[in-house]
Write a protein that holds these residues in place. Structure first.
Motif, PDB file in Angstrom:
ATOM      1  N   GLU A  31       4.284 -30.414   3.892  1.00 60.63           N
ATOM      2  CA  GLU A  31       3.836 -30.177   2.502  1.00 60.63           C
ATOM      3  C   GLU A  31       3.225 -28.791   2.351  1.00 60.63           C
ATOM      4  OE1 GLU A  31       0.977 -32.803   0.439  1.00 60.63           O
ATOM      5  OE2 GLU A  31       1.848 -34.448   1.579  1.00 60.63           O
ATOM      6  N   ILE A  32       2.381 -28.427   3.294  1.00 56.87           N
ATOM      7  CA  ILE A  32       1.682 -27.138   3.222  1.00 56.87           C
ATOM      8  C   ILE A  32       2.682 -26.001   3.398  1.00 56.87           C
ATOM      9  CG2 ILE A  32      -0.007 -25.677   4.438  1.00 56.87           C
ATOM     10  CD1 ILE A  32      -1.624 -28.339   4.922  1.00 56.87           C
ATOM     11  N   THR A  33       3.597 -26.159   4.314  1.00 57.63           N
ATOM     12  CA  THR A  33       4.619 -25.131   4.544  1.00 57.63           C
ATOM     13  C   THR A  33       5.413 -24.885   3.257  1.00 57.63           C
ATOM     14  OG1 THR A  33       4.760 -25.791   6.861  1.00 57.63           O
ATOM     15  CG2 THR A  33       6.597 -24.491   5.998  1.00 57.63           C
ATOM     16  N   GLU A  34       5.767 -25.973   2.557  1.00 58.50           N
ATOM     17  CA  GLU A  34       6.514 -25.815   1.301  1.00 58.50           C
ATOM     18  C   GLU A  34       5.652 -25.190   0.208  1.00 58.50           C
ATOM     19  OE1 GLU A  34       8.276 -29.595   0.214  1.00 58.50           O
ATOM     20  OE2 GLU A  34       9.280 -29.671   2.169  1.00 58.50           O
ATOM     21  N   ALA A  35       4.396 -25.623   0.132  1.00 53.58           N
ATOM     22  CA  ALA A  35       3.519 -25.140  -0.938  1.00 53.58           C
ATOM     23  C   ALA A  35       3.269 -23.638  -0.844  1.00 53.58           C
ATOM     24  CB  ALA A  35       2.197 -25.888  -0.907  1.00 53.58           C
ATOM     25  N   TYR A  36       3.279 -23.103   0.367  1.00 56.64           N
ATOM     26  CA  TYR A  36       2.966 -21.686   0.564  1.00 56.64           C
ATOM     27  C   TYR A  36       4.195 -20.857   0.919  1.00 56.64           C
ATOM     28  CZ  TYR A  36      -2.144 -22.478   0.863  1.00 56.64           C
ATOM     29  OH  TYR A  36      -3.452 -22.760   0.619  1.00 56.64           O
ATOM     30  N   ASP A  37       5.365 -21.313   0.529  1.00 61.80           N
ATOM     31  CA  ASP A  37       6.552 -20.611   1.050  1.00 61.80           C
ATOM     32  C   ASP A  37       6.659 -19.153   0.616  1.00 61.80           C
ATOM     33  OD1 ASP A  37       7.241 -21.148  -1.526  1.00 61.80           O
ATOM     34  OD2 ASP A  37       9.275 -21.817  -1.095  1.00 61.80           O
ATOM     35  N   GLU A  38       5.882 -18.772  -0.408  1.00 63.92           N
ATOM     36  CA  GLU A  38       5.909 -17.370  -0.860  1.00 63.92           C
ATOM     37  C   GLU A  38       4.847 -16.514  -0.150  1.00 63.92           C
ATOM     38  OE1 GLU A  38       7.969 -16.207  -3.713  1.00 63.92           O
ATOM     39  OE2 GLU A  38       8.951 -18.046  -3.003  1.00 63.92           O
ATOM     40  N   LEU A  58      -3.023 -29.693  12.888  1.00 63.33           N
ATOM     41  CA  LEU A  58      -2.328 -29.344  11.635  1.00 63.33           C
ATOM     42  C   LEU A  58      -1.671 -27.967  11.723  1.00 63.33           C
ATOM     43  CD1 LEU A  58      -1.713 -30.041   8.633  1.00 63.33           C
ATOM     44  CD2 LEU A  58      -3.886 -28.955   8.031  1.00 63.33           C
ATOM     45  N   SER A  59      -2.384 -27.013  12.292  1.00 57.85           N
ATOM     46  CA  SER A  59      -1.850 -25.637  12.333  1.00 57.85           C
ATOM     47  C   SER A  59      -0.513 -25.598  13.067  1.00 57.85           C
ATOM     48  CB  SER A  59      -2.851 -24.684  12.983  1.00 57.85           C
ATOM     49  OG  SER A  59      -3.080 -25.067  14.320  1.00 57.85           O
ATOM     50  N   ARG A  60      -0.353 -26.464  14.058  1.00 56.42           N
ATOM     51  CA  ARG A  60       0.894 -26.471  14.831  1.00 56.42           C
ATOM     52  C   ARG A  60       2.046 -27.121  14.081  1.00 56.42           C
ATOM     53  NH1 ARG A  60      -1.588 -28.397  20.466  1.00 56.42           N
ATOM     54  NH2 ARG A  60      -3.191 -29.181  19.059  1.00 56.42           N
ATOM     55  N   GLN A  61       1.737 -27.707  12.920  1.00 52.56           N
ATOM     56  CA  GLN A  61       2.794 -28.292  12.083  1.00 52.56           C
ATOM     57  C   GLN A  61       3.091 -27.424  10.864  1.00 52.56           C
ATOM     58  OE1 GLN A  61       4.439 -30.816  13.230  1.00 52.56           O
ATOM     59  NE2 GLN A  61       3.057 -31.227  14.922  1.00 52.56           N
ATOM     60  N   ILE A  62       2.457 -26.265  10.792  1.00 58.92           N
ATOM     61  CA  ILE A  62       2.687 -25.359   9.657  1.00 58.92           C
ATOM     62  C   ILE A  62       3.574 -24.212  10.120  1.00 58.92           C
ATOM     63  CG2 ILE A  62       1.588 -23.790   8.001  1.00 58.92           C
ATOM     64  CD1 ILE A  62      -0.863 -25.608   8.049  1.00 58.92           C
ATOM     65  N   ASN A  63       4.725 -24.100   9.498  1.00 62.36           N
ATOM     66  CA  ASN A  63       5.697 -23.100   9.934  1.00 62.36           C
ATOM     67  C   ASN A  63       5.601 -21.852   9.056  1.00 62.36           C
ATOM     68  OD1 ASN A  63       7.822 -21.758  11.051  1.00 62.36           O
ATOM     69  ND2 ASN A  63       9.413 -23.128  10.270  1.00 62.36           N
ATOM     70  N   LEU A  64       4.458 -21.192   9.157  1.00 64.60           N
ATOM     71  CA  LEU A  64       4.173 -19.985   8.378  1.00 64.60           C
ATOM     72  C   LEU A  64       3.225 -19.128   9.202  1.00 64.60           C
ATOM     73  CD1 LEU A  64       3.152 -21.695   5.010  1.00 64.60           C
ATOM     74  CD2 LEU A  64       5.241 -20.368   5.352  1.00 64.60           C
ATOM     75  N   PRO A  65       3.176 -17.811   8.909  1.00 64.13           N
ATOM     76  CA  PRO A  65       2.180 -17.012   9.621  1.00 64.13           C
ATOM     77  C   PRO A  65       0.780 -17.330   9.093  1.00 64.13           C
ATOM     78  CG  PRO A  65       3.427 -15.642   8.093  1.00 64.13           C
ATOM     79  CD  PRO A  65       3.969 -17.032   7.960  1.00 64.13           C
ATOM     80  N   ARG A  98      -6.223 -12.616  -0.278  1.00 59.56           N
ATOM     81  CA  ARG A  98      -5.480 -13.461   0.666  1.00 59.56           C
ATOM     82  C   ARG A  98      -5.552 -14.936   0.263  1.00 59.56           C
ATOM     83  NH1 ARG A  98      -7.622 -11.506   6.441  1.00 59.56           N
ATOM     84  NH2 ARG A  98      -5.600 -12.262   7.152  1.00 59.56           N
ATOM     85  N   ASP A  99      -4.647 -15.734   0.812  1.00 61.77           N
ATOM     86  CA  ASP A  99      -4.621 -17.170   0.504  1.00 61.77           C
ATOM     87  C   ASP A  99      -5.461 -17.933   1.526  1.00 61.77           C
ATOM     88  OD1 ASP A  99      -2.837 -17.123  -1.752  1.00 61.77           O
ATOM     89  OD2 ASP A  99      -1.244 -16.600  -0.340  1.00 61.77           O
ATOM     90  N   VAL A 100      -6.544 -18.528   1.032  1.00 63.54           N
ATOM     91  CA  VAL A 100      -7.459 -19.248   1.926  1.00 63.54           C
ATOM     92  C   VAL A 100      -7.168 -20.747   1.866  1.00 63.54           C
ATOM     93  CG1 VAL A 100      -9.881 -19.765   2.426  1.00 63.54           C
ATOM     94  CG2 VAL A 100      -9.243 -17.497   1.599  1.00 63.54           C
ATOM     95  N   LEU A 101      -6.936 -21.320   3.017  1.00 56.12           N
ATOM     96  CA  LEU A 101      -6.751 -22.772   3.112  1.00 56.12           C
ATOM     97  C   LEU A 101      -7.923 -23.340   3.906  1.00 56.12           C
ATOM     98  CD1 LEU A 101      -5.052 -25.343   2.689  1.00 56.12           C
ATOM     99  CD2 LEU A 101      -3.789 -24.764   4.766  1.00 56.12           C
ATOM    100  N   ILE A 102      -8.806 -24.020   3.186  1.00 52.81           N
ATOM    101  CA  ILE A 102      -9.994 -24.598   3.824  1.00 52.81           C
ATOM    102  C   ILE A 102      -9.589 -25.892   4.529  1.00 52.81           C
ATOM    103  CG2 ILE A 102     -12.293 -25.588   3.428  1.00 52.81           C
ATOM    104  CD1 ILE A 102     -12.502 -23.886   0.900  1.00 52.81           C
TER     105      ILE A 102
END
Ligand code: IMP
Ligand code: MG
Length: 185
Positions: A31-38, A58-65, A98-102
């Motif tokens: 979900e997070i990977t899709e939400a931040y795809d930009e 969770l971080s290991r399931q997010i495919n984004l920098p 920057r985009d902050v994800l708490i």
């Protein structure tokens, strides 16, 4: 045979198993990977210390920098909210633009996050979103604060494990359980 966990005897009931946690975290990661795809500039901000395990999985399931940062706030004395929030350790990153994800372990009254968000907003990030493993909606005082990504809703009971503590104990339990009342009353 593995020996039973030393903390099991203090747990009244397991409400979320290790397997359920890991499965849900995979879904949240997607979900997070899709939400931040930009976005290519995400700061994952872990609220210490309870969210450390959630951040790590969770971080290991997010495919984004993403980059990691940490903040320590104190909000609790014992098992009920004092309403007081103190910044013990501020974050290190400059979050302007920057985009902050708490990353939080549990949203209870919401007072901690309200305070953290108000502070972060003064630094002008591009966005602030919240990922919380657990949500106790019945206890919410701060109605403006809600999670963008939420693992599980839990009832109004004091829970420990998978990062959540009682007096710094139980964080290393791999599941979420309700602590026996006689241990904190
Ligand atoms: P809030 O400011 O009331 O939303 O409190 C959030 C913080 O309180 C969390 O980050 C936890 O550290 C702590 N907390 C709230 N409920 C529980 C619980 O059931 N077990 C363990 N810690 C809790
Ligand atoms: Mg705590």
């Amino acid at each position: 045979m593995q020996k039973e966990h030393v903390y099991n005897k203090d747990i009244l009931e397991v409400i979320i198993t290790e397997k359920q946690i890991q499965k849900r975290i995979k879904e949240l990661g997607r979900e997070i990977t899709e939400a931040y795809d930009e976005s290519d500039d995400i700061v994952m901000l872990c609220v210490l210390r309870g969210a450390v395990l959630f951040m790590s999985d969770l971080s290991r399931q997010i495919n984004l920098p993403v980059v990691f940062d940490f903040m320590d706030v104190s909000s609790y004395e014992g098992t009920s909210s004092s309403g007081m929030v103190r910044i013990i350790k501020d974050l290190e990153e400059n979050i302007e633009g920057r985009d902050v994800l708490i990353i939080e372990d549990i949203m209870d009254t919401g007072l901690t996050l309200k305070h953290v968000i108000d502070l972060l907003k003064t630094r002008e990030p591009a966005s602030i979103k919240i990922a919380t493993l657990l949500d106790k909606p019945e206890r919410r005082v701060e109605k403006e604060v809600s999670a963008d990504f939420n693992g599980f809703e839990v009832p109004d009971k004091f829970v420990v494990g998978y990062g959540l503590d009682y007096q710094e104990k139980y964080r290393n339990l791999p599941y979420i359980g309700v602590l026996k009342e006689e241990l904190y009353i």
